[in-house]
Design an enzyme around this catalytic site. Structure first.
Site, mmCIF file in Angstrom:
data_model
loop_
_atom_site.group_PDB
_atom_site.id
_atom_site.type_symbol
_atom_site.label_atom_id
_atom_site.label_comp_id
_atom_site.label_asym_id
_atom_site.label_seq_id
_atom_site.Cartn_x
_atom_site.Cartn_y
_atom_site.Cartn_z
ATOM 1 N N TYR A 1 17.883 31.802 79.868
ATOM 2 C CA TYR A 1 18.830 31.030 79.678
ATOM 3 C C TYR A 1 18.579 29.424 78.933
ATOM 4 O O TYR A 1 18.562 29.249 77.745
ATOM 5 C CB TYR A 1 20.233 31.054 80.959
ATOM 6 C CG TYR A 1 21.246 29.698 80.382
ATOM 7 C CD1 TYR A 1 22.439 30.742 79.547
ATOM 8 C CD2 TYR A 1 21.387 28.942 80.862
ATOM 9 C CE1 TYR A 1 23.637 29.703 79.304
ATOM 10 C CE2 TYR A 1 22.385 27.719 80.487
ATOM 11 C CZ TYR A 1 23.537 28.727 79.828
ATOM 12 O OH TYR A 1 24.255 28.322 79.266
ATOM 13 N N LYS B 1 18.751 27.882 75.121
ATOM 14 C CA LYS B 1 20.288 27.201 74.738
ATOM 15 C C LYS B 1 19.122 26.052 74.096
ATOM 16 O O LYS B 1 19.131 25.289 73.464
ATOM 17 C CB LYS B 1 20.920 26.558 75.854
ATOM 18 C CG LYS B 1 21.326 27.470 76.940
ATOM 19 C CD LYS B 1 22.726 26.952 75.677
ATOM 20 C CE LYS B 1 24.209 28.275 75.976
ATOM 21 N NZ LYS B 1 24.660 28.758 75.109
HETATM 22 N N1 LIG Z 1 30.107 26.566 82.296
HETATM 23 C C1 LIG Z 1 28.990 25.321 82.506
HETATM 24 O O1 LIG Z 1 28.437 25.174 83.305
HETATM 25 C C2 LIG Z 1 28.187 25.762 81.160
HETATM 26 C C3 LIG Z 1 27.297 24.167 80.552
HETATM 27 C C4 LIG Z 1 26.620 24.522 79.975
HETATM 28 C C5 LIG Z 1 26.811 25.028 78.334
HETATM 29 N N2 LIG Z 1 27.735 26.245 78.799
HETATM 30 C C6 LIG Z 1 27.602 27.061 77.260
HETATM 31 O O2 LIG Z 1 29.107 26.670 76.486
HETATM 32 C C7 LIG Z 1 29.051 28.282 76.167
HETATM 33 C C8 LIG Z 1 30.597 28.394 76.993
HETATM 34 O O3 LIG Z 1 30.660 29.076 77.801
HETATM 35 P P1 LIG Z 1 32.368 28.877 78.909
HETATM 36 O O4 LIG Z 1 31.525 27.464 80.610
HETATM 37 O O5 LIG Z 1 33.279 29.132 78.448
HETATM 38 O O6 LIG Z 1 31.691 30.446 80.338
HETATM 39 P P2 LIG Z 1 33.198 31.494 79.649
HETATM 40 O O7 LIG Z 1 34.124 31.389 79.600
HETATM 41 O O8 LIG Z 1 32.206 33.228 80.068
HETATM 42 O O9 LIG Z 1 32.833 31.510 77.981
HETATM 43 C C9 LIG Z 1 31.605 32.421 77.670
HETATM 44 C C10 LIG Z 1 32.127 33.540 76.577
HETATM 45 O O10 LIG Z 1 31.571 34.281 75.884
HETATM 46 C C11 LIG Z 1 31.662 35.132 75.651
HETATM 47 N N3 LIG Z 1 30.788 36.491 75.249
HETATM 48 C C12 LIG Z 1 29.272 36.781 76.083
HETATM 49 N N4 LIG Z 1 28.407 37.754 75.499
HETATM 50 C C13 LIG Z 1 29.844 37.670 74.683
HETATM 51 C C14 LIG Z 1 28.947 38.012 73.322
HETATM 52 N N5 LIG Z 1 28.096 39.509 73.091
HETATM 53 N N6 LIG Z 1 30.282 38.481 72.105
HETATM 54 C C15 LIG Z 1 31.614 38.325 72.651
HETATM 55 N N7 LIG Z 1 31.780 37.051 73.195
HETATM 56 C C16 LIG Z 1 30.745 37.193 73.926
HETATM 57 C C17 LIG Z 1 32.238 35.605 77.276
HETATM 58 O O11 LIG Z 1 33.705 37.025 77.066
HETATM 59 P P3 LIG Z 1 33.547 38.090 77.891
HETATM 60 O O12 LIG Z 1 35.353 36.781 77.971
HETATM 61 O O13 LIG Z 1 34.387 39.097 77.285
HETATM 62 O O14 LIG Z 1 32.807 37.788 78.824
HETATM 63 C C18 LIG Z 1 32.892 34.558 77.173
HETATM 64 O O15 LIG Z 1 34.587 34.327 76.654
HETATM 65 C C19 LIG Z 1 28.533 29.000 76.700
HETATM 66 O O16 LIG Z 1 27.195 29.156 75.532
HETATM 67 C C20 LIG Z 1 27.943 28.613 77.324
HETATM 68 O O17 LIG Z 1 26.235 28.793 77.288
HETATM 69 C C21 LIG Z 1 28.283 26.239 80.231
#
Ligand SMILES: NC(=O)c1ccc[n+]([C@@H]2O[C@H](COP(=O)([O-])OP(=O)(O)OC[C@H]3O[C@@H](n4cnc5c(N)ncnc54)[C@H](OP(=O)(O)O)[C@@H]3O)[C@@H](O)[C@H]2O)c1
Ligand SMILES: Cc1cc2nc3c(=O)[nH]c(=O)nc-3n(C[C@H](O)[C@H](O)[C@H](O)COP(=O)(O)OP(=O)(O)OC[C@H]3O[C@@H](n4cnc5c(N)ncnc54)[C@H](O)[C@@H]3O)c2cc1C
Lengths: 455, 253
Positions: free
Chosen positions: B158, B162
């Site tokens: 992961y 990133k």
């Molecule tokens: N949460 C953290 O701690 C954190 C920290 C740093 C960065 N981020 C980054 O921020 C971004 C958003 O994360 P979040 O925290 O909002 O988590 P989240 O709510 O789980 O959002 C991730 C999204 O990605 C979608 N997704 C996954 N695989 C996909 C695919 N193949 N095609 C289309 N959509 C897909 C998921 O859709 P489904 O609803 O269908 O699963 C979900 O809407 C991500 O890139 C994550 O890596 C998160």
């Protein structure tokens, strides 16, 4: 041959930029240049004095018309001038004033083009008696999207003529125009100034005395509150007759040579030096500097009409967030709405550097022309003011409920629905535009943002 | 076209159900917002989250989009534009966390994560950037992560995706200078969202709303990179230089 350079453009408020291919072209080159148009279309830009995104076309082609007022043809007997649309009022005034003529309408800056003046159907301090710029356009030639050039007037295709006036460059490129002029005896203005204590007094004084003057406008201190709400300085004037001039001026009664005193350097510390404290201090100074009453003072054309032109590029004072200008009109009888707007701005603490109130007279036949009988208020505010977007959105609602509307040349914030309510003849204008430009060649950021072309 | 206050009319969320992405959309909503396009792999879930946005008075369009399906990205983008016109802000928020160290031992799982988080993100970003360049204005917000700042063993696949995405997005932003389009790279730390549900919170844990607030402030002030919370920028200045043997033992969750 013309060369294209990719440039970032903003309006005078320096707020929402976009990048376009920009080229300087001669009117004769237009038909071949238009063949280069891509899917993002073409727009003509004047001197970029509209405040918002009216003279931008992100991703498309933006043309600036070459040509100057030195080619202008003055018909002294008819009192008209034929001039290229790329020429500025500044150039034109330098030619006309020494010959005893004045432009029919001038805005608060002389650095606008004839094309821009027509496209925004601009108004001046004389609107209450003489209407807007379009009223004085005898004829114009319009470069059309299909490469042809149309001659337009009140008799030749009047629909397209009036759709072009106030049409914000979205019906084609005005190539040249013939304007009706005003004969003058001197290059001086005879000006009466009154300090007015509040808004009610201002409405009353203007409603009663404006008709005795060709020019009238009031500057309001929007930072004043409570009993002082709406305190203002009313300035009214006329072109001085030869017999009103003192001997020293009477030798060269038509002498005219406006100068720019200073320019603001490109680097101003962010977020700019115009903030709430400096603006409030300026307004206080301006109000106190004005005499309680002074009659018949002689002023130059530039100090009466174009005081801001003495400082070049003045919006730079506002720093990176730029400035937002808000201008609207409400019909007569809606003084209460005007009062509520002034109260809201004053209460919001959003500082306004210059707020100008003016009475409009009759409107004209152009479907998108801004002026309509009533009161218009124009104000500048620093773009970085928190909550300004919400404040202006709320004011839009007040204005629309009162039967008023916003001015395209100043707008950088509103939404398509506002325009649909404020300009009930939009659909009529759209139909003319579709006929003149079925493929939608003329496009602008303003047009896309406010969905002017389509419904 | 944004208005003078940087308030967008049309917003595209790639990963239309992302908690952080939706928080950014909400922080951008204003009276000028016309349309929010939610691009989701599961349209049913998209329709569910659309309800609250529609209640707020905006028009929401839910379209099918799979980050892994790179061949479809350009078509999805051009259909969105044909329907809604210029995109003012696009938010690239889709991504997956994987199963920690286990993903690093499973060829198929590792490749899949790299494909979605990096290849898919690159593909969707390029397709979006091309459109923004054609318009001469607009912003792409890319959700990177501090996990890419210094990759750690607990989620190294992961983290590596990133790290790659972050570098790519920086370069994309540089390549767009002068085009009118811009890229904002957002580097959140641990965020309480669907992605991290059930995991122990790391130091400086934050919320989607807080990340959104920082991202929107960054957009309005023309920043190119923001950290959420801002202090992580300084924390990672130090962590980047911690010697390997100590780094491997740090309790970073
Ligand atoms: N949460 C953290 O701690 C954190 C920290 C740093 C960065 N981020 C980054 O921020 C971004 C958003 O994360 P979040 O925290 O909002 O988590 P989240 O709510 O789980 O959002 C991730 C999204 O990605 C979608 N997704 C996954 N695989 C996909 C695919 N193949 N095609 C289309 N959509 C897909 C998921 O859709 P489904 O609803 O269908 O699963 C979900 O809407 C991500 O890139 C994550 O890596 C998160
Ligand atoms: C300090 C200041 C004071 C002002 N005071 C007033 C005022 O008192 N009253 C008032 O009405 N306005 C006022 N304005 C606004 C200004 O008059 C208008 O915005 C005017 O249109 C600017 O002309 P421009 O040549 O700079 O045109 P631009 O700003 O470059 O363009 C404005 C519009 O005109 C179109 N256009 C330009 N040339 C042509 C052409 N040849 N053919 C067809 N369309 C064309 C453009 O496409 C665009 O839609 C003021 C502006 C400033 C900066």
């Amino acid at each position: 041959m013309f060369t294209v350079s990719r440039s970032s453009l903003t309006g005078w408020g320096r707020t929402n930029p976009s990048v376009a291919d920009v080229a300087d072209v001669l009117a004769g080159e237009l038909p071949s240049v238009l063949k280069e148009a891509g899917p993002r279309g073409v727009l003509v830009r004047g001197l970029g004095r509209s405040y918002g995104d009216a003279a931008q076309n992100g991703g498309g082609l933006v043309l600036r018309l070459l040509g100057s007022a030195t080619d202008a043809v003055l018909d002294r007997d008819a009192g008209t001038v034929r001039v290229g649309a790329g020429a500025s009022l500044d150039e034109l005034l330098r030619i006309l004033v020494p010959r005893g003529f004045f432009v029919p309408v001038t805005p608060g800056t002389r650095f606008v083009t004839i094309g821009g003046a027509i496209a925004s159907d601009i108004h001046g301090k004389n609107h209450h008696v003489e209407g807007s710029f379009g009223n004085h356009v005898v004829r114009l030639s319009l470069q059309r999207a299909d490469g042809s050039v149309a001659e337009l007037s009140r008799h030749d295709d009047p629909e397209l003529f009036w759709a072009t006036i106030g049409g914000m460059g979205l019906t084609g490129i005005v190539v040249d125009a013939t304007l009706r002029l005003l004969p003058i005896q001197s290059s001086r203005m005879a000006v009466d100034t009154h300090r007015i204590t509040d808004l009610e007094a201002l409405f009353a004084t203007m409603a009663e005395g404006d008709e005795h003057h060709r020019y009238s406008v009031a500057w309001i201190d929007l930072n004043a509150k409570g009993r002082q709400l709406g305190r203002s300085v009313l300035s009214r004037g006329d072109h001085a007759r030869a017999d009103q001039l003192p001997a020293s001026v009477a030798v060269h009664p038509l002498a005219y040579g406006p100068k720019q005193l200073v320019a603001v350097p490109p680097i101003v510390p962010r977020p700019g030096v115009l903030n709430h404290a400096s603006i409030a201090a300026f307004n206080e100074f301006w109000f106190r500097k004005a005499p309680r009453q002074r009659l018949g003072e002689l002023q130059t054309i530039s100090s009466f009409f174009h005081p801001l032109d003495m400082v070049g590029s003045w919006p730079r004072f506002y720093g990176r967030p730029g400035l937002v200008q808000y201008q609207f009109v409400v019909p007569f009888g809606q003084e209460g709405t005007m009062r509520r707007v002034v109260e809201r701005i004053s209460a919001s603490g959003a500082a306004s550097f210059l707020a100008v109130l003016k009475r409009f007279g009759a409107g004209n036949d152009a479907p998108l022309s801004f002026p309509q009988p009533g009161w218009t208020l124009a104000l500048d505010m620093p773009g970085g003011t928190t909550g300004l977007g919400e404040l202006l959105h709320g004011l839009d609602t007040l204005v629309l409920d009162a039967g008023g509307r916003n001015y395209f040349a100043k707008d950088a914030h509103t939404v398509p629905e506002t325009i649909r309510r404020g300009y009930p003849r939009l659909a009529e204008w759209q139909a003319v535009r579709r006929r003149a430009d079925p493929l939608g060649m003329w496009q602008s950021d303003l047009g896309r943002r406010l969905r002017l072309a389509d419904d | 076209m944004d208005n003078a206050f940087g308030q967008p009319q049309t917003i595209l969320l790639l990963g239309g159900t992302s908690d952080i992405g939706l928080a950014i959309v909400r922080a951008l909503l204003s009276p000028v917002t016309r349309t929010v396009v939610l691009a989701c792999r599961d349209r049913g879930r998209g329709e569910q989250v659309a309800v609250s946005l529609r209640d707020a008075g905006v028009q929401v369009d839910v379209v099918h989009f799979d980050g892994a399906d790179t061949e479809t990205h350009e078509t999805v983008l051009s259909e969105v534009i044909a329907t809604h016109g210029d995109i003012d802000v696009a938010i690239l928020a889709f991504g997956q966390l994987g199963e920690g160290e286990a993903t690093g031992r499973d060829v198929a799982a590792a490749v899949h994560l790299a494909h979605v988080n990096f290849t898919g993100a690159v593909s969707a970003s390029v397709a979006t950037a091309n459109q923004l360049r054609r318009q001469g204005h607009g912003a792409l917000v890319v959700l990177s992560s501090v996990a890419g700042e210094r990759v750690r063993k607990a989620n190294f696949v992961y983290g590596a995706t990133k790290a790659g995405l972050d570098g790519f997005a920086q370069g994309l932003g540089d390549s767009l200078v002068g085009s009118g389009a811009k890229v904002l790279v957002v580097r959140p730390g641990f965020v309480h969202s669907a992605m991290t549900r059930g995991l122990p919170a790391a130091p400086f844990a934050t919320t989607p709303d807080k990340v959104a607030e920082i991202a929107v402030a960054g957009l309005r002030s023309g920043r190119r990179t923001v950290w959420a919370p801002g202090i992580l920028r300084y924390v990672f200045m130090v962590l980047r230089h911690v010697p390997g043997p100590i780094w491997r033992r740090l309790p970073l969750g």
